[in-house]
Design a protein around this motif. Structure first.
Motif, PDB file in Angstrom:
ATOM      1  N   LEU A 141       0.812  -1.109  -0.167  1.00  0.00           N
ATOM      2  CA  LEU A 141      -0.081  -0.150   0.110  1.00  0.00           C
ATOM      3  C   LEU A 141       0.838   1.230   0.017  1.00  0.00           C
ATOM      4  O   LEU A 141       0.398   2.196  -0.948  1.00  0.00           O
ATOM      5  CB  LEU A 141      -0.885  -0.004   1.228  1.00  0.00           C
TER       6      LEU A 141
ATOM      7  N   GLY B 224       1.229   4.086  -2.946  1.00  0.00           N
ATOM      8  CA  GLY B 224       1.193   5.539  -2.669  1.00  0.00           C
ATOM      9  C   GLY B 224       2.181   6.293  -3.274  1.00  0.00           C
ATOM     10  O   GLY B 224       2.329   7.141  -3.856  1.00  0.00           O
TER      11      GLY B 224
ATOM     12  N   PHE C 254      -6.114   1.382   1.318  1.00  0.00           N
ATOM     13  CA  PHE C 254      -5.008   2.576   1.072  1.00  0.00           C
ATOM     14  C   PHE C 254      -5.523   3.670   1.539  1.00  0.00           C
ATOM     15  O   PHE C 254      -4.783   4.427   2.152  1.00  0.00           O
ATOM     16  CB  PHE C 254      -4.810   2.457  -0.462  1.00  0.00           C
TER      17      PHE C 254
ATOM     18  N   ARG D 168      -5.377   3.484   5.237  1.00  0.00           N
ATOM     19  CA  ARG D 168      -4.091   3.335   5.847  1.00  0.00           C
ATOM     20  C   ARG D 168      -3.024   4.474   5.835  1.00  0.00           C
ATOM     21  O   ARG D 168      -2.215   4.759   6.488  1.00  0.00           O
ATOM     22  CB  ARG D 168      -3.327   2.036   5.314  1.00  0.00           C
TER      23      ARG D 168
END
Ligand code: ADP
Ligand code: MG
Length: 685
Positions: A222, A226, A671, A674
Motif C-alpha cells: 500500500l 502511494g 489504501f 492506511r
C-alpha cells in the motif's frame, strides 16, 4: 460483507467509556481493532501436570475446583485460593485482590490456569495471570499461543483479547479480501480472514509467521502504491516554465578549474534531460561526502538563470548557505547572474533583497529554511534545490516547492542509504547517484587515540600546519543545551591555544553572532587561521580543500553518520589527509563505531553498519520527519519485502494507473484508510 470501517462503539461490550479508552489507543473502527496486532505471543499451548514444573516456571495447568478460600492478611490485600485437583495431585491457584474469582468459579468446574509456580510452601501454588473454564475445545486466554497486545493502561489484555475474538468469530469469514489474488498466489500469502485469525490467535508458529508476512507485504505494498501514485501525479501535471537552449551552462563548464568526472557528467545529463522535459523534475541526487554535488547543482541553477528563470537553493545551516552563496557567486557572477544570500540573521538590506527577489532581479537565491517563510515571494521560481536533504523534513521540502508553480525539484543528500530504504524514503523520486570521487583524492588515514594520548594529535596538527596545511578540532554536542556545549568548546580552545602557542587558532560555535562566524570562517578559508576549534556547526558541507586534519574530540559520542560527515571535511584536495578520533569509548557499541571508521571510508558500508547499530529512527535523527509510521513492517528488517512490494505495486499501476477498475475499489478504500496523506496528493479518490 462486513463494513470494517464502522465504529467499534457498536460492538457488544463496548459502551461510551470503553470506546473512549479504545480511541485513546487509536482504535476507532473495526478495522483499527483488527489491525491492532499483538506485540508478541506467549506459548501456553503445552498443558502439563503440576508436578512437571519447577519453582519459578511459567506453567499452564488444568484442574477441577474442589474448594476455595479467602484470606485478608492485612488491609488492602485479599488473597483468593482455589484448590485444584488433577489426576491425583493437588495445587492452589492463587489470585491477589480479585475476590470475584470465588463467585466466578465453583467447585466441580474444570479450569485452565497460567501463572508462575511457587513451590515454597508444601502444596504447589500457581500465581495466576490468566485463567478460563475448560469447556468446549476453544481456548482463548490460555492453553494456546496467546497474543500479547500493546496496551493503554485502562484496557486489559483479557478484555482486548475477548473483544477481538468476538469480532473474528462473528465476522471473520465475511471480511472481504482486497489485495490482488495474483499477489497472494505469488507469495503464498493467506487471505485476509485467515491472516487476521492467525495473527491474533495462531494455530501454530508457522501459520503465525505466514500471517505476519502477509501484513508486512500488505503494508509495504500500500505504501509503495502511494509512492508510485505520487510520482505519477508529479509527472502528470505539465510545468508552466520552459528552459531555453542557451549557452550559459557551456560558459560555466568552460570556466571550471576542473573537468567534470564521468559520474558528474552522467548526472548532469539526467538533470538536464528532466529540465528539458514537459513535467517537473523530482530527483534525488545521492553522492558521498566530497563527491562534488555542488557543481552539479550550480549547473542546474545556471541553466535556469540562462533561461530567465529564478531558482533557489536551500541548505540546512547558515554556514553552509553562506559558503554555497560564496562559491556559486564566484561561478555565476562573472556570467552576469545575480546571486543572493538569504538567511534568518542577515538583517541589513533585507527589505530591498525581498523586493528584488519578488521583482525577479535576483536570479539565484541561496538560503536556509528562512527561504520558506511566508513573506518571501518569487517572481518566477522554476527550480528548487535542497542540499543535505536528510536534514530537512518532507514538509519543508514541500513548502519551498510551493513557492513556485510546478517547479523542478532536485534534492541532494550525502547520507548514503541502502537501496531498499531509499525505496521507502524517496520512492516518489527519481534517483541519480554520484558514485565516483573527483580524481586525485587519497584515502583519509583514520586513527583512534585514547584521551591519554591526545598529545599525539596535537603533534600531527603542528606537523601539518608547518607544511602549510590546516586543521579542524571538533568537540561534540554533549548536552542538549547549546550553552554548555559552547563552554566545552571554549575550554578546549583555551587548552589548545596553549598547546599550539605559536600557531593561529580560531574558535567557532553556534552561539556566536552571524558576523563573527563569518569572519572566523573567512579567516580559515583565507588561511589566516590554521587551526579551527569548533562545535559541530561545521559538520555538513564546509569545503576548505587545504584542510588536512580532522580531530574529533570525544569521538565516542558521535554517531557513525556524523563521524563520516565530519571526516568528509578533509581530503577535499589532493593532499594526504588525516582523521583522528580521540576518546575512550565506554560501550562495545561505541568501540565498534570507532573501529568501523578506521576500517572503511565507504559511506554505504558505514551507513549499513550504522543502521544495524542504531535502527532507522536514530539513524535519520529526529529531524527526519519523513519516516513512515509502519504498524508492522520494519524499515530495516523487511528490505526484501520492500522490493517485492514495490514490484507488485508497479505491476498493478501499469495495468490500472489510476485504480479506476471496479475490482480495485476496496483496495483504494484500504489504501486511503492506511495512508491518508497520500490521497491528498493523488488523483485517486
Ligand atoms: P559534496 O558532494 O560533499 O557537496 P562538494 O561539491 O563540496 O562535495 O565538492 C568537494 C570538493 O571537490 C570541492 O572542493 C569541489 O570544488 C571539488 N570538486 C568537485 N568536482 C570536482 C572535479 N570534477 N574535479 C576536481 N575537483 C572537484
Ligand atoms: Mg555538499
Amino acid at each position: 460483507m462486513v463494513d470494517l470501517f464502522k465504529p467499534v462503539q457498536y460492538l457488544k461490550g463496548v459502551g461510551p467509556q470503553r470506546a473512549k479508552q479504545l480511541a485513546g489507543m487509536g482504535i476507532h473502527t473495526l478495522w483499527d481493532l483488527l489491525y491492532h496486532f499483538p506485540r508478541n505471543y506467549q506459548d501456553r499451548s503445552d498443558i502439563r501436570p503440576i508436578h512437571t514444573y519447577a519453582h519459578g516456571d511459567l506453567a499452564t495447568v488444568k484442574g477441577v475446583v474442589t474448594a476455595s478460600q479467602e484470606t485478608k492478611p492485612r488491609r488492602g490485600l485479599c488473597i483468593t485460593k482455589l484448590v485444584l485437583q488433577e489426576s491425583g495431585s493437588t495445587f492452589y491457584a492463587v489470585w491477589f485482590n480479585q475476590p470475584y474469582i470465588r463467585k466466578q468459579y465453583l467447585p466441580g468446574q474444570k479450569l485452565l490456569v497460567t501463572g508462575k509456580v511457587d513451590r515454597g510452601f508444601g502444596v504447589p501454588q500457581v500465581h495466576v495471570t490468566d485463567h478460563e473454564l475448560l469447556s468446549g475445545d476453544e481456548r482463548l486466554h490460555t492453553g494456546r499461543i496467546v497474543p500479547v497486545y500493546p496496551l493503554a493502561e485502562s484496557i486489559s489484555q483479557r478484555f482486548l483479547r475477548s473483544l477481538i475474538k468476538n469480532v473474528l468469530d462473528q465476522t471473520g469469514s465475511l471480511i472481504p479480501e482486497f489485495l490482488p489474488d495474483r499477489m497472494l498466489d505469488r507469495h503464498r500469502l493467506p487471505c485476509l480472514p485467515e491472516a487476521l485469525q492467525e495473527i491474533h490467535f495462531p494455530s501454530d508458529n508457522e501459520a503465525c509467521s505466514r500471517a505476519h508476512k502477509r501484513f508486512v507485504l500488505e503494508e509495504l505494498f500500500l505504501f509503495q502504491m502511494g509512492m508510485l501514485l505520487q510520482k505519477s501525479k508529479n509527472i502528470k501535471k505539465a510545468k508552466k516554465h520552459q528552459y531555453l537552449p542557451e549557452s550559459l551552462t557551456d560558459l560555466l563548464l568552460n570556466s571550471l578549474p576542473f573537468r567534470l568526472t564521468p559520474a558528474q557528467q552522467r548526472v548532469w545529463q539526467e538533470i538536464a534531460h528532466d529540465l528539458a522535459g514537459p513535467y517537473p523534475m523530482n530527483r534525488l541526487l545521492q553522492g558521498d561526502v566530497g563527491a562534488g554535488k555542488t557543481v552539479v547543482a550550480a549547473l542546474a541553477l545556471c541553466k535556469a538563470a540562462g533561461s530567465g528563470l529564478q531558482s533557489a537553493l536551500m541548505a540546512p545551516t547558515e554556514l553552509l548557505a553562506e559558503q554555497h552563496a560564496k562559491s556559486i557567486t564566484e561561478l555565476l557572477a562573472p556570467l552576469g547572474v545575480r546571486v543572493a544570500l538569504l538567511t534568518g540573521s542577515a538583517r541589513r538590506g533585507r527589505q530591498q533583497l525581498l523586493a528584488d527577489i519578488a521583482g525577479g532581479e535576483v536570479q539565484v537565491v541561496i538560503g536556509t529554511h528562512a527561504l520558506i517563510q511566508d513573506r518571501i515571494q518569487f517572481s518566477n521560481l522554476a527550480l528548487v534545490v535542497v542540499d543535505e536533504q536528510h536534514r530537512f523534513g518532507v514538509r519543508q521540502r514541500a513548502a519551498l516547492q510551493e513557492k513556485g508553480i510546478t517547479p523542478d525539484v532536485l534534492v541532494m543528500t550525502a547520507t548514503p542509504i541502502p537501496r531498499t530504504l531509499a525505496l521507502t524514503l524517496y520512492g516518489d523520486l527519481d534517483v541519480s547517484v554520484l558514485d565516483q570521487l573527483p580524481p586525485g583524492r587519497q584515502d583519509i588515514k583514520t586513527y583512534h587515540l585514547p584521551l591519554a594520548q591526545a598529545g599525539k594529535a596535537v603533534g600531527l596538527i603542528k606537523q601539518q600546519v608547518d607544511q602549510g596545511r590546516q586543521a579542524y578540532v571538533v568537540c561534540p554536542l554533549v548536552e542538549e543545551s547549546e550553552k554548555i556545549d559552547t563552554q566545552a568548546a571554549i575550554a578546549l580552545y583555551e587548552r589548545l591555544k596553549k598547546a599550539l602557542a605559536h600557531y593561529s587558532v580560531g574558535l567557532l560555535h553556534g552561539r556566536m553572532k552571524w558576523q563573527e562566524k563569518e569572519n572566523i570562517m573567512n579567516g580559515f578559508r583565507r588561511g589566516d587561521i590554521s587551526v579551527l576549534v569548533s562545535t559541530t556547526v561545521i559538520e555538513v558541507g564546509v569545503d576548505v580543500p587545504n584542510a588536512t586534519v580532522m580531530v574529533v574530540w570525544d569521538a565516542q559520542r558521535f554517531g557513525l553518520a556524523q563521524l563520516h560527515q565530519l571526516r568528509g571535511r578533509v581530503g577535499r584536495g589532493s593532499y594526504q589527509s588525516y582523521c583522528i578520533l580521540v576518546g575512550d569509548p565506554g560501550t562495545p557499541e561505541a568501540r565498534e563505531r570507532l573501529s568501523a571508521m578506521c576500517r572503511t571510508q565507504d559511506g554505504f558500508a558505514l551507513a549499513e553498519e550504522d543502521l544495524k547499530l542504531r535502527g532507522p529512527g536514530e539513524f535519520f535523527g529526529t529531524r527526519q520527519s519523513g519516516l513512515p509510521d509502519f504498524k508492522i513492517a520494519d524499515l530495516v528488517r523487511d528490505g526484501r519485502e520492500t522490493e517485492l512490494a514495490r514490484r507488485e505495486a508497479e505491476q498493478l499501476l501499469q495495468e490500472d494507473p489510476l485504480l479506476r477498475q471496479p475490482e480495485h475499489k476496496l483496495l483504494i478504500e484500504h489504501f486511503a484508510r492506511r495512508f491518508p496523506d497520500f490521497i491528498k496528493y493523488s488523483d485517486v479518490s
